[in-house]
Design a protein around this motif. Structure first.
Motif, PDB file in Angstrom:
ATOM      1  N   GLU A   1      -7.038 -16.383  10.074  1.00 19.36           N
ATOM      2  CA  GLU A   1      -6.494 -15.273   9.298  1.00 19.36           C
ATOM      3  C   GLU A   1      -6.251 -14.079  10.225  1.00 19.36           C
ATOM      4  O   GLU A   1      -7.067 -13.781  11.094  1.00 19.36           O
ATOM      5  CB  GLU A   1      -7.485 -14.888   8.208  1.00 19.36           C
ATOM      6  CG  GLU A   1      -6.980 -13.812   7.257  1.00 19.36           C
ATOM      7  CD  GLU A   1      -5.833 -14.314   6.384  1.00 19.36           C
ATOM      8  OE1 GLU A   1      -4.891 -13.535   6.193  1.00 19.36           O
ATOM      9  OE2 GLU A   1      -5.880 -15.485   5.945  1.00 19.36           O
ATOM     10  N   VAL A   2      -5.127 -13.398  10.027  1.00 19.48           N
ATOM     11  CA  VAL A   2      -4.785 -12.313  10.950  1.00 19.48           C
ATOM     12  C   VAL A   2      -4.899 -10.928  10.301  1.00 19.48           C
ATOM     13  O   VAL A   2      -4.509  -9.935  10.904  1.00 19.48           O
ATOM     14  CB  VAL A   2      -3.353 -12.504  11.501  1.00 19.48           C
ATOM     15  CG1 VAL A   2      -3.266 -13.778  12.307  1.00 19.48           C
ATOM     16  CG2 VAL A   2      -2.321 -12.491  10.374  1.00 19.48           C
ATOM     17  N   LYS A   3      -5.425 -10.838   9.078  1.00 22.60           N
ATOM     18  CA  LYS A   3      -5.569  -9.529   8.450  1.00 22.60           C
ATOM     19  C   LYS A   3      -6.597  -8.674   9.179  1.00 22.60           C
ATOM     20  O   LYS A   3      -7.575  -9.181   9.721  1.00 22.60           O
ATOM     21  CB  LYS A   3      -5.989  -9.691   6.983  1.00 22.60           C
ATOM     22  CG  LYS A   3      -4.894 -10.228   6.075  1.00 22.60           C
ATOM     23  CD  LYS A   3      -5.363 -10.270   4.638  1.00 22.60           C
ATOM     24  CE  LYS A   3      -4.286 -10.807   3.715  1.00 22.60           C
ATOM     25  NZ  LYS A   3      -4.758 -10.871   2.311  1.00 22.60           N
ATOM     26  N   SER A   4      -6.358  -7.365   9.180  1.00 24.06           N
ATOM     27  CA  SER A   4      -7.265  -6.449   9.864  1.00 24.06           C
ATOM     28  C   SER A   4      -7.098  -5.055   9.273  1.00 24.06           C
ATOM     29  O   SER A   4      -6.072  -4.739   8.670  1.00 24.06           O
ATOM     30  CB  SER A   4      -6.970  -6.431  11.369  1.00 24.06           C
ATOM     31  OG  SER A   4      -7.706  -5.426  12.019  1.00 24.06           O
TER      32      SER A   4
ATOM     33  N   MET B   1      -3.721  -1.722  12.148  1.00 26.25           N
ATOM     34  CA  MET B   1      -2.392  -2.310  12.209  1.00 26.25           C
ATOM     35  C   MET B   1      -2.039  -2.692  13.642  1.00 26.25           C
ATOM     36  O   MET B   1      -2.175  -1.889  14.571  1.00 26.25           O
ATOM     37  CB  MET B   1      -1.332  -1.352  11.649  1.00 26.25           C
ATOM     38  CG  MET B   1       0.070  -1.953  11.603  1.00 26.25           C
ATOM     39  SD  MET B   1       1.303  -0.812  10.947  1.00 26.25           S
ATOM     40  CE  MET B   1       0.803  -0.721   9.233  1.00 26.25           C
TER      41      MET B   1
ATOM     42  N   VAL C   1       0.316  -9.528  16.147  1.00 25.81           N
ATOM     43  CA  VAL C   1      -0.395 -10.615  16.826  1.00 25.81           C
ATOM     44  C   VAL C   1       0.547 -11.807  16.964  1.00 25.81           C
ATOM     45  O   VAL C   1       1.499 -11.966  16.189  1.00 25.81           O
ATOM     46  CB  VAL C   1      -1.667 -11.026  16.049  1.00 25.81           C
ATOM     47  CG1 VAL C   1      -2.702  -9.932  16.109  1.00 25.81           C
ATOM     48  CG2 VAL C   1      -1.339 -11.382  14.613  1.00 25.81           C
TER      49      VAL C   1
ATOM     50  N   ARG D   1       2.999 -11.927  13.529  1.00 30.75           N
ATOM     51  CA  ARG D   1       2.541 -11.411  12.240  1.00 30.75           C
ATOM     52  C   ARG D   1       2.024  -9.984  12.427  1.00 30.75           C
ATOM     53  O   ARG D   1       1.581  -9.603  13.524  1.00 30.75           O
ATOM     54  CB  ARG D   1       1.407 -12.276  11.674  1.00 30.75           C
ATOM     55  CG  ARG D   1       1.813 -13.670  11.247  1.00 30.75           C
ATOM     56  CD  ARG D   1       2.311 -13.699   9.813  1.00 30.75           C
ATOM     57  NE  ARG D   1       1.285 -13.333   8.860  1.00 30.75           N
ATOM     58  CZ  ARG D   1       0.396 -14.189   8.339  1.00 30.75           C
ATOM     59  NH1 ARG D   1       0.378 -15.468   8.712  1.00 30.75           N
ATOM     60  NH2 ARG D   1      -0.486 -13.765   7.451  1.00 30.75           N
TER      61      ARG D   1
ATOM     62  N   THR E   1      -0.895  -7.282  11.130  1.00 30.42           N
ATOM     63  CA  THR E   1      -2.262  -7.448  10.627  1.00 30.42           C
ATOM     64  C   THR E   1      -2.586  -6.589   9.408  1.00 30.42           C
ATOM     65  O   THR E   1      -3.600  -6.800   8.758  1.00 30.42           O
ATOM     66  CB  THR E   1      -3.271  -7.107  11.736  1.00 30.42           C
ATOM     67  OG1 THR E   1      -3.068  -5.753  12.157  1.00 30.42           O
ATOM     68  CG2 THR E   1      -3.129  -8.040  12.922  1.00 30.42           C
ATOM     69  N   LYS E   2      -1.739  -5.605   9.112  1.00 27.95           N
ATOM     70  CA  LYS E   2      -2.042  -4.694   8.006  1.00 27.95           C
ATOM     71  C   LYS E   2      -0.755  -4.343   7.280  1.00 27.95           C
ATOM     72  O   LYS E   2       0.301  -4.179   7.895  1.00 27.95           O
ATOM     73  CB  LYS E   2      -2.704  -3.422   8.554  1.00 27.95           C
ATOM     74  CG  LYS E   2      -3.126  -2.417   7.498  1.00 27.95           C
ATOM     75  CD  LYS E   2      -3.757  -1.185   8.151  1.00 27.95           C
ATOM     76  CE  LYS E   2      -4.151  -0.144   7.103  1.00 27.95           C
ATOM     77  NZ  LYS E   2      -4.743   1.060   7.724  1.00 27.95           N
TER      78      LYS E   2
ATOM     79  N   TRP F   1       5.217  -8.578   5.124  1.00 22.83           N
ATOM     80  CA  TRP F   1       4.258  -8.442   6.223  1.00 22.83           C
ATOM     81  C   TRP F   1       3.314  -9.630   6.356  1.00 22.83           C
ATOM     82  O   TRP F   1       2.744  -9.871   7.424  1.00 22.83           O
ATOM     83  CB  TRP F   1       3.455  -7.152   6.080  1.00 22.83           C
ATOM     84  CG  TRP F   1       2.389  -7.184   5.009  1.00 22.83           C
ATOM     85  CD1 TRP F   1       2.571  -7.016   3.673  1.00 22.83           C
ATOM     86  CD2 TRP F   1       0.996  -7.397   5.205  1.00 22.83           C
ATOM     87  NE1 TRP F   1       1.383  -7.112   3.001  1.00 22.83           N
ATOM     88  CE2 TRP F   1       0.397  -7.342   3.925  1.00 22.83           C
ATOM     89  CE3 TRP F   1       0.185  -7.632   6.318  1.00 22.83           C
ATOM     90  CZ2 TRP F   1      -0.977  -7.524   3.745  1.00 22.83           C
ATOM     91  CZ3 TRP F   1      -1.174  -7.795   6.133  1.00 22.83           C
ATOM     92  CH2 TRP F   1      -1.748  -7.743   4.864  1.00 22.83           C
ATOM     93  N   GLN F   2       3.128 -10.428   5.282  1.00 25.63           N
ATOM     94  CA  GLN F   2       2.231 -11.579   5.356  1.00 25.63           C
ATOM     95  C   GLN F   2       2.938 -12.862   5.785  1.00 25.63           C
ATOM     96  O   GLN F   2       2.294 -13.895   5.951  1.00 25.63           O
ATOM     97  CB  GLN F   2       1.544 -11.785   3.999  1.00 25.63           C
ATOM     98  CG  GLN F   2       0.544 -10.698   3.653  1.00 25.63           C
ATOM     99  CD  GLN F   2      -0.155 -10.949   2.336  1.00 25.63           C
ATOM    100  OE1 GLN F   2       0.490 -11.105   1.301  1.00 25.63           O
ATOM    101  NE2 GLN F   2      -1.479 -11.015   2.372  1.00 25.63           N
TER     102      GLN F   2
ATOM    103  N   THR G   1       5.392 -15.097   8.521  1.00 19.79           N
ATOM    104  CA  THR G   1       5.479 -15.242   9.980  1.00 19.79           C
ATOM    105  C   THR G   1       6.922 -15.080  10.429  1.00 19.79           C
ATOM    106  O   THR G   1       7.822 -15.759   9.908  1.00 19.79           O
ATOM    107  CB  THR G   1       4.962 -16.615  10.438  1.00 19.79           C
ATOM    108  OG1 THR G   1       3.597 -16.762  10.058  1.00 19.79           O
ATOM    109  CG2 THR G   1       5.080 -16.759  11.954  1.00 19.79           C
TER     110      THR G   1
END
Length: 620
Positions: free
Chosen positions: A193-196, A199, A202, A289, A291-292, A328-329, A331
Motif C-alpha cells: 500500500e502506498v498511502k501516507s 504527499m 512513489v 502513484r 501517496t496522499k 490519485w489512487q 496507477t
C-alpha cells in the motif's frame, strides 16, 4: 578610452550573444515551456512555427531601420523591447489564458529580435573597418552559437532547478539497457500500500533493466497502446490532437510524390526497397502513484525527463502526468523505449519533478528580462558612435515613402547584381540539402542505406565534435580572411565548404561501423563548412556596402534563407527516390553551380585586408 577608439572586443561578443538569446527563446525555449505547461503538441507545433515569420520577412522593413534613426538607437531600443517582451511572458504565465497572452509577447519578442538583427548587422559594418569586419566575423558567429547553447541548455537547466525546488521531492529512476538478458517485457505492480500522511510520488521501481534483444513487434505495440489508453482513461494525460488528426499530404504528395515518384524509384532500381525490417526497440514500464489525496480542486503535475545518460533510451509515454482528487489512487504509467539499433549495455538516469511549474518559468523569464535590462544599459554606454551611423531621412512623409522603395531599387540595380544573386542563391545549394538528410542518414537502419547509429551517438557527434569543429573553422576563416582579404580566400573557402561533402559519399558507400571514423568525417565536414561559410558572410557584407548597407545586408540574408529553404524542401523527396548513395553524389553535383558563379563575381582584392595609415579605407 573614447567611443571611437573602443575595442571591438568590448561589444562584438556581447552584441551577438544578445542577438542569439531571443531567437533561441522564441524558437526552442518556448516549445519546452509550453510542453511543461500542458499545451498539446499540435498547438505547440502550429502556433510556435509561425513565430519564425518575422525573421523570414525582416528584409521588408529593413529600409525603415536604415532610413530612420541610427543603428545604435535601434539596437538599444530593441533590447529594451526584448526585455519588455520577456517580462510580459513572465507575468502572464500564471494567468488563466496564459497561452494567448504569452504568445502575444513572444510575437513582440520575435519582431523586436528580428529588427535587432537588422540593426546589429548594420552597426557591425559601420563601426568596424573592412579588416576588422573580416577578423571578427568568426568571433561574432561563435558568440551567437554560445547564445544557442545557453538557450537550449543552461536556460532549461535553470527552469528545471526552480521546478525541483518549488514542490514535492523529485522522483528518480535508472534504466539499464542489457544485451545479456532474454527479450521479455513485464508490467510492474506495487508491492504494498502506498498511502501516507505525507504527499509524495512513489514508483514501482527506481532501477530496472531492459533487454536489447527484440521482443515481438505485436507485443511492444500492444503494451504501448495499453499504457496510453490507461493514462488517458484515468485522466492522467489529455487527448493529443496530433494523434487524432490525419494530415493531408496535399497536391505535391498526390501527384508528384505518387505516380512520378514511383516511376523514378523504379528507374533507379529502388522499387523493391523495404523501409525497415527491424522490430522497434524494447520498452520498460514504470508505475507511478501519489501517496496522499490532493486538496479539492488541486492538481499535482509530474514532469519526467532524462537527466543524464544515453539519449538512445527515450521516454515515449507519461512525460507529463496530472494527478487530482479523482484519480490519485490509480496507477499512472511511464514508458521508456530503447533505440532499435542499440545493441550494447548503456544507462540513462531519469528524473520527475512536481514543482510549481508556472512559478518556475515565471522566475526564469524574470531573470531573462533582467539580463536584457543589463544588455540595454551596457550597450547604451559601451557601443561606439561611428560618424557614418546616421539617419538617411530625418522626418516622416513623402521623402520616407520614396526612399523606402528607392532602397530596394538601389539593391537590385547594383553593379554585378546578376552574379551576386546567383551566388547568394546557389553557393549553398549542396549544403541546403545535406543539412536536412545528414542526421536521418546516420539514424536510418543499414537495411535502407543508413549508418544505423543510435540517437545518443548522433547527439554526441554533432553536439560535441561537430560544434567544436564548426566553431574552430569559423574563427580560423575570419583570421585568415583578415590577412589576405576575401578575394584571395574565396576559392579556397569555396572548396573547403563543398569538397567535404564527399565524406558523405564515402560513408554512404562503405557504411563503416567505427565511431571514430564517422566522427572524424563529420568533424572534417563541419570544419570545412565553418571555414567556407566565412566567404559567404563576408561577400554579403561586401555586396551590401553603400548608402543603404543595413537594408541591403538584410535583403542578402533573406535571399540566403530562400536559397536554403527551397532546395531543402525537396531534398527528402529526392533521397527517397535515388537512395543515400546517389543522393550524396547529387549533392556534390549541386556544388558545381556555386563554383561557376565565382568566376563572375567582382570583388576588390583589398577588401578585408588591413589598410595602412597612408591608404585608409574609403569613407575615412
Amino acid at each position: 578610452m573614447g567611443s571611437k577608439n573602443r575595442s571591438p572586443w568590448s561589444w562584438v561578443p556581447t552584441l551577438y550573444f544578445a542577438q542569439g538569446i531571443p531567437y533561441v527563446i522564441v524558437m526552442t525555449v518556448s516549445v519546452i515551456m509550453y510542453k511543461r505547461l500542458g499545451i498539446s503538441n499540435a498547438d505547440i507545433a502550429l502556433y510556435t512555427s509561425w513565430l519564425y515569420l518575422p525573421w523570414v520577412i525582416k528584409p521588408l522593413w529593413s529600409p525603415v531601420v536604415d532610413l530612420l534613426k541610427t543603428k545604435r538607437w535601434w539596437i538599444v531600443i530593441m533590447q529594451i523591447l526584448v526585455g519588455a517582451g520577456l517580462a510580459g511572458v513572465a507575468f502572464t504565465i500564471p494567468v488563466p489564458d496564459f497561452f494567448q497572452y504569452t504568445l502575444a509577447f513572444f510575437w513582440l519578442l520575435a519582431f523586436s529580435s528580428a529588427t535587432h538583427d537588422i540593426a546589429a548587422d548594420g552597426f557591425y559594418m559601420l563601426a568596424l573597418d573592412e579588416h576588422k569586419q573580416a577578423y571578427f566575423i568568426g568571433i561574432r558567429s561563435t558568440f551567437y552559437r554560445v547564445a544557442m547553447i545557453t538557450g537550449q541548455g543552461l536556460l532549461i537547466i535553470l527552469a528545471g532547478f526552480f521546478e525541483t525546488h518549488t514542490g514535492l521531492d523529485p522522483i528518480e529512476f535508472t534504466v539499464h539497457a542489457r544485451p545479456d538478458q532474454p527479450a521479455e517485457i513485464r508490467v510492474p505492480e506495487f508491492g504494498k500500500e502506498v498511502k501516507s500522511d505525507e504527499m509524495a510520488f512513489v514508483l514501482t521501481s527506481d532501477d530496472f533493466q531492459i533487454p536489447t534483444k527484440k521482443a515481438e513487434r505485436a507485443t511492444i505495440d500492444s503494451l504501448i497502446q495499453w499504457t496510453e489508453s490507461e493514462n488517458l482513461a484515468n485522466g492522467f494525460v489529455l487527448p493529443e490532437k496530433s494523434k487524432e488528426v490525419k494530415q493531408d499530404d496535399g497536391l505535391f504528395a498526390t501527384y508528384v510524390s505518387g505516380p512520378l515518384k514511383e516511376k523514378l524509384k523504379s528507374a533507379f532500381g529502388r522499387d523493391e526497397v523495404v523501409e525497415s525490417t527491424l522490430n522497434p526497440g524494447n520498452i520498460g514500464i514504470v508505475g507511478v502513484r501519489l501517496t496522499k489525496k490532493p486538496e479539492t480542486g488541486e492538481t499535482v503535475v509530474l514532469n519526467t525527463g532524462i537527466r543524464r545518460g544515453d539519449e538512445s533510451i527515450k521516454l515515449i509515454e507519461g512525460e507529463r502526468i496530472e494527478v487530482n482528487p479523482s484519480n490519485w489512487q490509480e496507477t499512472a504509467w511511464v514508458v521508456v523505449q530503447l533505440d532499435s539499433k542499440l545493441d550494447e549495455a548503456t544507462t540513462a538516469f531519469y528524473e520527475g519533478r512536481s514543482g510549481n511549474i508556472p512559478l518556475a518559468w515565471t522566475i526564469t523569464f524574470v531573470i531573462l528580462a533582467g539580463m536584457f535590462l543589463v544588455f540595454f544599459l551596457y550597450h547604451r554606454f559601451i557601443l561606439p558612435r561611428p560618424a557614418s551611423d546616421n539617419a538617411t531621412v530625418h522626418a516622416e512623409g513623402e521623402n520616407l515613402f520614396s526612399e523606402f522603395f528607392a532602397t530596394f531599387k538601389s539593391f537590385f540595380t547594383k553593379e554585378n547584381i546578376g552574379p551576386a544573386l546567383a551566388f547568394l542563391l546557389l553557393f549553398r545549394l549542396g549544403e541546403s540539402q545535406i543539412v536536412k538528410l545528414a542526421s536521418p542518414f546516420m539514424l536510418d537502419a543499414r537495411e535502407v542505406g543508413g549508418l544505423g547509429l543510435t540517437t545518443g551517438d548522433v547527439g554526441l557527434i554533432y553536439g560535441t565534435i561537430g560544434i567544436l569543429a564548426l566553431t574552430l573553422g569559423g574563427i580560423l576563416g575570419g583570421l585568415v580572411a583578415s590577412k589576405h582579404g576575401l578575394k584571395f580566400w574565396l576559392w579556397p573557402m569555396a572548396f573547403a565548404m563543398n569538397l567535404p561533402n564527399l565524406v558523405f559519399v564515402y560513408l554512404s558507400y562503405t557504411t563503416p561501423q567505427s565511431m571514430w571514423l564517422i566522427s572524424a568525417s563529420v568533424a572534417v565536414e563541419q570544419f570545412g563548412y565553418g571555414f567556407g561559410f566565412t566567404a559567404y558572410m563576408l561577400y554579403m557584407i561586401y555586396f551590401a556596402a553603400g548608402n543603404h548597407k543595413t537594408a541591403h545586408y538584410a535583403i542578402c540574408t533573406g535571399l540566403m534563407a530562400l536559397g536554403m529553404m527551397i532546395p531543402g524542401m525537396i531534398s527528402g523527396w529526392i533521397q527517397e527516390i535515388v537512395g543515400y548513395e546517389n543522393f550524396f553524389i547529387w549533392v556534390v553535383i549541386c556544388t558545381i553551380p556555386g563554383f561557376i558563379v565565382l568566376k563572375f563575381l567582382k570583388i576588390d582584392p583589398t577588401f578585408g585586408i588591413k589598410k595602412s595609415p597612408l591608404n585608409p579605407p574609403k569613407g575615412e
